[in-house]
Design a protein around this motif. Sequence first.
Motif, PDB file in Angstrom:
ATOM      1  N   HIS A  94       1.101  -1.106  -0.395  1.00 46.98           N
ATOM      2  CA  HIS A  94       0.160  -0.040  -0.106  1.00 46.98           C
ATOM      3  C   HIS A  94       0.674   1.341   0.091  1.00 46.98           C
ATOM      4  O   HIS A  94       1.696   1.218   0.691  1.00 46.98           O
ATOM      5  N   GLU A  95       0.622   1.856  -0.610  1.00 46.54           N
ATOM      6  CA  GLU A  95       1.302   3.366  -0.630  1.00 46.54           C
ATOM      7  C   GLU A  95       0.372   4.444  -1.233  1.00 46.54           C
ATOM      8  O   GLU A  95      -0.242   4.428  -2.022  1.00 46.54           O
ATOM      9  N   ILE A  96       1.603   5.481  -1.694  1.00 48.32           N
ATOM     10  CA  ILE A  96       0.695   7.138  -1.885  1.00 48.32           C
ATOM     11  C   ILE A  96       2.197   6.996  -3.563  1.00 48.32           C
ATOM     12  O   ILE A  96       2.776   7.057  -3.085  1.00 48.32           O
ATOM     13  N   GLY A 100       0.067  11.132  -6.041  1.00 51.29           N
ATOM     14  CA  GLY A 100      -0.718  11.771  -5.361  1.00 51.29           C
ATOM     15  C   GLY A 100      -1.764  10.900  -4.498  1.00 51.29           C
ATOM     16  O   GLY A 100      -1.965  10.590  -3.653  1.00 51.29           O
ATOM     17  N   SER A 101      -2.175  10.027  -5.829  1.00 53.40           N
ATOM     18  CA  SER A 101      -3.061   9.046  -5.269  1.00 53.40           C
ATOM     19  C   SER A 101      -2.714   7.456  -4.649  1.00 53.40           C
ATOM     20  O   SER A 101      -1.468   7.205  -4.685  1.00 53.40           O
TER      21      SER A 101
END
Length: 203
Positions: A94-96, A100-101
């Motif tokens: 899980h990441e940005i 930026g999403s």
Amino acid sequence: MNKPDEPFDQKLTQHYKERKERTTLTSTQQKALLKKATHTKPKKFGFTLQLTSLACALGVFAFIVFDNNDGINHAPKTVLNTIDIHDYSIIKTHEINQAGSYASSINEQKHALDSQLANDLRRHQQRHIEYGTLVKVDKDWYIASCNDEVLVQIKHSLLSDLKGKHAVESNINTGDMLAMAHNGKGQIIALKHAGAGVRQCGA
């Protein structure tokens, strides 16, 4: 007994008697020692044991307090710091992302590699005849397999074993197309010329 041993035995007996006389207590000495032993009070170990336990407890307490204060700028000491991510078959990330999403992905690399290995092994064990070109001969033979661009190295020990069983055809030279016969376990059991129908890989 032999005569040379007699003087030795006499000297040994005499020495023993002299030592016994020097180390044996007289009756007066024995009574004094017995009287002293019966009048001596046993020491109390309770206080010593309590004092030792208290010192150990303080030492453990100090270790815990000073060890925790030292860990302010360090990673916490947990089992998680010793994991190997390659031991897991599925990794969820899980990441940005750069836009930026929020993004998430699932990586099944270990499971996929294990499945691929099992399939390749099964195909290898089912194969009965494999073709390839003999590209180099020294103590060992090197055969460029027609399947999956594999170089097969046959060690001198296996060649000797196969030759002893008459499982290697004669007059094999570098550049010849060979047929390698395998048993059900994927082991090479014979080496022969490929025959008139197979002159090169894919033919």
